[in-house]
Design a protein around this motif. Structure first.
Motif, PDB file in Angstrom:
ATOM      1  N   GLY A 289       0.789  -1.227   0.000  1.00  0.00           N
ATOM      2  CA  GLY A 289       0.000   0.000   0.000  1.00  0.00           C
ATOM      3  C   GLY A 289       0.821   1.277   0.000  1.00  0.00           C
ATOM      4  N   ALA A 290       2.127   1.179  -0.234  1.00  0.00           N
ATOM      5  CA  ALA A 290       2.963   2.393  -0.226  1.00  0.00           C
ATOM      6  C   ALA A 290       2.783   3.208  -1.504  1.00  0.00           C
ATOM      7  N   GLY A 291       2.127   2.613  -2.503  1.00  0.00           N
ATOM      8  CA  GLY A 291       1.883   3.325  -3.765  1.00  0.00           C
ATOM      9  C   GLY A 291       2.707   2.800  -4.923  1.00  0.00           C
ATOM     10  N   LYS A 292       3.352   1.659  -4.729  1.00  0.00           N
ATOM     11  CA  LYS A 292       4.274   1.128  -5.748  1.00  0.00           C
ATOM     12  C   LYS A 292       3.608   0.930  -7.109  1.00  0.00           C
TER      13      LYS A 292
ATOM     14  N   ASN B  60       9.299   8.695   1.324  1.00  0.00           N
ATOM     15  CA  ASN B  60       8.138   8.526   2.198  1.00  0.00           C
ATOM     16  C   ASN B  60       6.964   9.223   1.510  1.00  0.00           C
ATOM     17  N   THR B  61       5.980   8.416   1.093  1.00  0.00           N
ATOM     18  CA  THR B  61       4.885   8.962   0.287  1.00  0.00           C
ATOM     19  C   THR B  61       3.715   9.453   1.146  1.00  0.00           C
TER      20      THR B  61
ATOM     21  N   SER C 106       1.522  13.481  -3.126  1.00  0.00           N
ATOM     22  CA  SER C 106       0.506  13.026  -4.085  1.00  0.00           C
ATOM     23  C   SER C 106       1.170  12.011  -5.013  1.00  0.00           C
ATOM     24  N   ILE C 107       0.325  11.307  -5.755  1.00  0.00           N
ATOM     25  CA  ILE C 107       0.852  10.333  -6.717  1.00  0.00           C
ATOM     26  C   ILE C 107       1.769  11.044  -7.720  1.00  0.00           C
TER      27      ILE C 107
END
Ligand code: CDP
Ligand code: CDP
Length: 225
Positions: A14-17, A202-203, A207-208
């Motif tokens: 869920g880190a945005g990978k 660190n996201t 934002s994406i």
């Protein structure tokens, strides 16, 4: 950009990978390879074929017997198991709970890693997973390690599921994510780790688009050096 490097994006659940990996690949016209989807598909096959997720030999036999394909087309990334589109089925919480167990077997990982290296052999790929920078592609020119707090990661997943019309329990998601992080980080073979030269982002507060831009900057810098 005219070059042929590989980009490794690792980090916890869920880190945005996958979101950023997909966009980075589109922006660079690279191939996106979702290695988590490969492990998820094997876990899904094990569940539907009643194969014990604690039995590494049986899972390897299953892996040899099925076909797993990642297809990138205009509608996004599709995952096929024996030719059937199971892109949605592999994202359920039932599958999520089993994947780290399936992915902990060395026999399974050796075969998956071999396939991932073949897919990346020509360069111009973005791979996301847990062991890309440390193990699958230790020579990748750009390595990124994405992080965010468990609370934020669970909340993002929760909102994503609700948006898609699924029911979701935030507390259950938080527990699942924390449990998966623990199993993925403590397995004996190729655990989740930040590669020594990976750039950590660190996201949590980004934002994406900000994360995508940071990775594209790293690619541009690495092409110039
Ligand atoms: O999208 P999310 O971060 O929830 O998970 P994923 O990337 O789809 O990966 C699902 C699971 O597959 C992880 O929790 C790991 O157990 C396993 N995995 C792995 O062991 N190695 C990889 N390179 C990718 C995924
Ligand atoms: O692949 P991984 O499990 O690391 O995460 P993901 O599935 O790409 O991202 C989980 C959710 O967080 C998605 O709904 C993304 O849209 C969202 N996200 C976000 O809100 N902000 C970011 N900077 C990155 C991702």
């Amino acid at each position: 950009m005219n070059h042929s490097l590989n980009i490794a994006i690792d980090g916890p659940a869920g880190a945005g990978k996958s979101t950023v990996a997909k966009i980075v690949a589109e922006r660079l016209s690279y191939l996106y390879i979702d290695t988590g989807a490969m492990y998820r598909t094997l876990a899904y096959a094990a569940l539907t074929e009643n194969v014990d997720v604690n039995d590494g030999d049986a899972l390897k036999a299953l892996l040899d017997h099925v076909t797993i394909e990642l297809v990138n087309d205009e509608s996004g990334l599709k995952v096929l198991l024996n030719g059937h589109d199971i892109s949605e089925e592999i994202r359920t919480i039932e599958v999520s709970k089993q994947v780290p167990l399936v992915a902990s077997h060395e026999l399974v990982r050796v075969e998956m890693v071999e396939r991932q290296r073949q897919l990346a052999a020509k360069g111009q790929t973005v791979l996301d997973g847990r062991d890309i920078g440390t193990h699958v592609l230790p020579d990748a020119k750009v390595k990124v390690f994405l992080t965010a707090s468990v609370e934020i990661r669970a909340k993002r997943r929760h909102e994503e599921l609700l948006k898609k019309g699924y029911s979701s329990d935030l507390e259950e998601l938080k527990k699942d994510i924390a449990k998966r992080d623990e199993i993925d980080s403590t397995r004996a073979f190729a655990p989740l780790r930040k590669a020594s030269h990976a750039i950590e982002i660190n996201t949590s507060l980004l934002s994406i688009d900000e994360v995508v831009d940071a990775i594209i900057d790293l690619v541009e810098d690495s092409v110039l050096t």
